[in-house]
Design an enzyme around this catalytic site. Structure first.
Site, short mmCIF file in Angstrom:
data_model
loop_
_atom_site.label_atom_id
_atom_site.label_comp_id
_atom_site.label_asym_id
_atom_site.label_seq_id
_atom_site.Cartn_x
_atom_site.Cartn_y
_atom_site.Cartn_z
N ASN A 1 38.14 54.06 40.70
CA ASN A 1 39.56 54.16 40.86
C ASN A 1 40.12 55.14 39.95
OD1 ASN A 1 39.89 52.72 43.10
ND2 ASN A 1 40.31 50.74 42.05
N GLU B 1 30.24 48.11 40.44
CA GLU B 1 30.53 48.43 39.02
C GLU B 1 30.34 47.14 38.24
OE1 GLU B 1 34.01 51.95 39.58
OE2 GLU B 1 34.66 50.11 39.26
N SER C 1 40.25 44.34 40.52
CA SER C 1 40.19 45.73 40.49
C SER C 1 40.95 46.37 39.37
CB SER C 1 40.48 46.12 41.96
OG SER C 1 41.38 45.53 42.59
N HIS D 1 32.58 44.49 39.99
CA HIS D 1 33.66 44.89 40.66
C HIS D 1 32.85 45.53 42.00
CE1 HIS D 1 36.99 48.22 41.92
NE2 HIS D 1 37.47 46.87 42.09
P1 NAI Z 1 42.25 37.48 49.24
O1 NAI Z 1 43.55 37.49 49.47
O2 NAI Z 1 41.47 37.85 50.77
O3 NAI Z 1 41.41 36.31 49.06
C1 NAI Z 1 41.88 35.60 47.87
C2 NAI Z 1 41.33 34.08 48.00
O4 NAI Z 1 41.47 33.57 46.81
C3 NAI Z 1 41.82 33.22 49.00
O5 NAI Z 1 41.37 32.77 49.89
C4 NAI Z 1 42.74 32.28 48.12
O6 NAI Z 1 43.00 30.95 48.63
C5 NAI Z 1 41.73 32.02 47.00
N1 NAI Z 1 42.30 31.70 45.78
C6 NAI Z 1 43.73 31.96 45.07
N2 NAI Z 1 43.84 31.24 43.83
C7 NAI Z 1 42.61 30.58 43.92
C8 NAI Z 1 42.38 29.66 42.87
N3 NAI Z 1 43.03 29.46 41.69
N4 NAI Z 1 41.03 29.12 42.87
C9 NAI Z 1 40.34 29.32 43.84
N5 NAI Z 1 40.61 30.05 44.67
C10 NAI Z 1 41.87 30.69 44.84
O7 NAI Z 1 41.84 38.52 48.25
P2 NAI Z 1 40.77 39.75 48.19
O8 NAI Z 1 41.09 40.90 48.85
O9 NAI Z 1 39.56 39.11 48.42
O10 NAI Z 1 40.64 39.84 46.68
C11 NAI Z 1 40.09 39.28 45.58
C12 NAI Z 1 39.86 39.85 44.30
O11 NAI Z 1 39.08 40.94 44.52
C13 NAI Z 1 41.33 40.31 43.70
O12 NAI Z 1 41.15 40.28 42.42
C14 NAI Z 1 41.25 41.91 44.15
O13 NAI Z 1 41.98 42.60 43.17
C15 NAI Z 1 39.79 42.24 44.15
N6 NAI Z 1 39.51 43.33 44.89
C16 NAI Z 1 39.72 43.50 46.16
C17 NAI Z 1 39.17 44.46 46.97
C18 NAI Z 1 39.70 44.62 48.21
O14 NAI Z 1 39.68 45.75 48.93
N7 NAI Z 1 40.43 43.71 48.98
C19 NAI Z 1 38.29 45.41 46.38
C20 NAI Z 1 37.64 45.14 45.20
C21 NAI Z 1 38.31 44.29 44.32
#
Ligand code: NAI
Length: 504
Positions: free
Chosen positions: A200, A162, A129, A150
């Site tokens: 955003n 997006e 994001s 996104h």
């Molecule tokens: P989360 O913390 O819920 O999940 C992240 C996952 O990635 C975890 O299961 C972790 O074990 C895994 N992970 C970490 N390093 C890794 C690696 N090297 N290889 C494989 N897996 C790995 O995070 P979330 O909220 O799902 O966010 C993920 C991405 O999406 C981030 O870049 C965030 O900025 C973006 N995002 C999040 C939003 C939200 O509202 N949570 C909205 C839009 C984008």
């Protein structure tokens, strides 16, 4: 599968990899399998990947229980999902979406590792994001196939996606990702790789102008929210929205986008926002933010309550047929000024002080009404410093009815609603002007991504492009601030009498 090289024909993605099985990765994999795409879900933690797949299956089966999906359809979708035990298992993928931790170094490493296992034609997309896609792509060899995809949280419920275009992405990459978004049942909008992307960035206008109005002590958070709901049809005003998304999320995003745009005063936030972050008052999640969510806590009312006897007669500070019919419909009689009664005006972009000076009206007796936006449920009233509050209260009492509330605020150029809507429209026009996204997509993104009843261009048309320009010009002149400078995009179209979506 298509090649990402320019000019080659496109075909649908049939095998998708999702890296990261957290909140977003799960949602992305879910909409991929329900869109008919074979999906491999990988996470650095194999437990997370297994748990993610199980969650998706149980969510789909719950949809069947709620009669929102056919059982056969859900089982077919579940059968399309498998867990990848290692990154190497993603070799057959035609596209991979990364949704791992928001850390540039980790993302760059994962993209480099992915390049080593997938074919050079496989598209690589990040769900980041805030990280510039180009800075992730710069770590890779085949950069034409790298872009952003996104999604919004929760993915299955948020239709918008997006598609972020970094400088080196090919047209075919972007076209395939747009098609992929559609395959996943989303509504894609193409956006340039830029701070905050589209939603955003565009969302900064309403929240920061709301805080600015508070910062000037013009109105309270509940008054600002009530005006945006009742006069413009927003589901939530800026303060409720910030409390819902969390101050710990929207304050850093505000600063990040503001810095990304060279500290543009149009999107600056104010110390009241930071103060909540410092205090750990994050909104709903922490029990208190702009508002108190403690059990039994009462939200202050935005409605003006007075014991004053309703005014019966008023005079107008200057001829204004719209104002006259409004007050007559409210039961008031308009008479010539006798030197004692309230003088009414309905300024556009001006404050009560400037209106008194412009019309020559006695500033103590001048009562200003905001007639821009809907006035059937709420009308906003303001006066200049030193005004006779007895006269103001009598007018407010006369305008209050069973169906209409009155909000009384301090002197403000453009009251509340004019300022907030002009800020939204102007920022949307700025996004169009800089070619970040197409005008139609700007509206769609804010309507789908932020639940606005109308995107910046549509809102501008509803109020009137010329009125928007008048409001901004007056605000800029009265405050002396660059924050309110109208974009050339808005100014040109308003002066030529053209729709705001008219292409350059
Ligand atoms: P989360 O913390 O819920 O999940 C992240 C996952 O990635 C975890 O299961 C972790 O074990 C895994 N992970 C970490 N390093 C890794 C690696 N090297 N290889 C494989 N897996 C790995 O995070 P979330 O909220 O799902 O966010 C993920 C991405 O999406 C981030 O870049 C965030 O900025 C973006 N995002 C999040 C939003 C939200 O509202 N949570 C909205 C839009 C984008």
């Amino acid at each position: 599968m298509n090649s990402p090289e320019k000019g080659e024909s496109l075909s649908a993605v049939t095998v998708l990899g999702v890296v990261g099985a957290g909140a977003m990765g799960q949602g992305i994999a879910q909409v991929a399998v329900t869109g008919g795409i074979r999906t491999l879900l990988y996470d650095v933690s194999s437990e997370a990947a297994e748990a993610g797949a199980a969650t998706i299956a149980s969510r789909l089966r719950r949809l069947v229980e709620k009669n929102k999906m056919e059982s056969a359809e859900a089982e077919a979708a579940i059968a399309r999902l498998s867990v990848a035990g290692a990154l190497e298992d993603l070799t057959p993928c035609e596209a991979v979406v990364e949704a791992i931790v928001e850390n540039i170094d980790v993302k760059r490493r994962v993209f480099r590792d992915l390049e080593a296992v997938v074919s050079p034609a496989c598209l690589l997309a990040s769900n980041t994001s805030s990280i510039p896609i180009a800075s992730i792509a710069s770590a890779c060899e085949h950069r034409g196939r790298i872009a952003g995809l996104h999604f919004f949280n929760p993915v299955p419920l948020m239709r918008l996606v997006e598609v972020i275009r970094p400088v080196e992405a090919t047209d075919a990459t972007i076209a395939t990702l747009i098609a992929l978004g559609r395959q996943m049942g989303r509504t894609p909008v193409e956006v340039k790789d830029s701070p905050g992307f589209l939603v955003n960035m565009g969302g900064r206008a309403m929240t920061t102008e709301g805080i600015r109005i508070l910062h000037e002590s013009v109105a309270t958070p509940e008054q600002v929210d009530a005006v945006m709901r009742d006069c413009y049809g927003f589901r939530m005003g800026p303060f409720e929205l910030m409390d819902l998304t969390g101050i710990d999320v929207n304050y850093p995003v505000s600063v990040f986008v503001w810095e990304g745009y060279g500290n543009d005063p149009r999107i600056t936030t104010y110390p009241e926002h930071r103060a909540l972050l410092d205090a750990g008052l994050y909104g709903r999640k922490s029990g208190r933010g702009w508002f108190d969510y403690a059990e039994g806590a009462q939200k202050p009312s935005p409605d003006f309550v007075t014991d004053a006897a309703p005014a019966k007669t008023v005079a107008l500070a200057e001829p204004n047929p719209v104002l006259e019919s409004f007050v007559v419909a409210a039961g008031l009689t308009v008479v010539p000024d006798d030197g004692t009664i309230a003088l009414l005006a309905a300024p556009v972009g001006l404050d009560a002080t400037s209106t008194a000076l412009r019309t020559g009206a006695d500033s103590r007796r001048l009562v200003c009404l905001d007639l821009i936006g809907r006035t059937d449920r709420r009308v906003v009233v303001m006066t200049a410093p030193g005004a006779d509050h007895g006269l103001r209260d009598a007018v407010a009492a006369a305008l209050t009815s069973e169906t209409r509330a009155v909000t009384v605020i301090k002197d403000s150029p453009g009251f509340i609603g004019q300022r907030v809507t002009a800020a939204i429209c102007n920022l949307g026009c700025s996004i169009a002007e800089t070619g970040l996204a197409a005008p139609e997509d700007i509206d769609m993104a804010l309507e789908l991504g932020l639940n606005y009843p109308a995107g910046p261009m549509r809102l501008g048309e509803q109020v009137g492009a010329g009125t928007m320009l008048t409001i901004l010009t007056a605000l800029q002149s009265l405050t002396g601030e660059d924050r309110y400078r109208p974009t050339m995009w808005l100014s040109r179209r308003a002066r030529l009498g053209l729709p705001l979506k008219t292409a350059a």
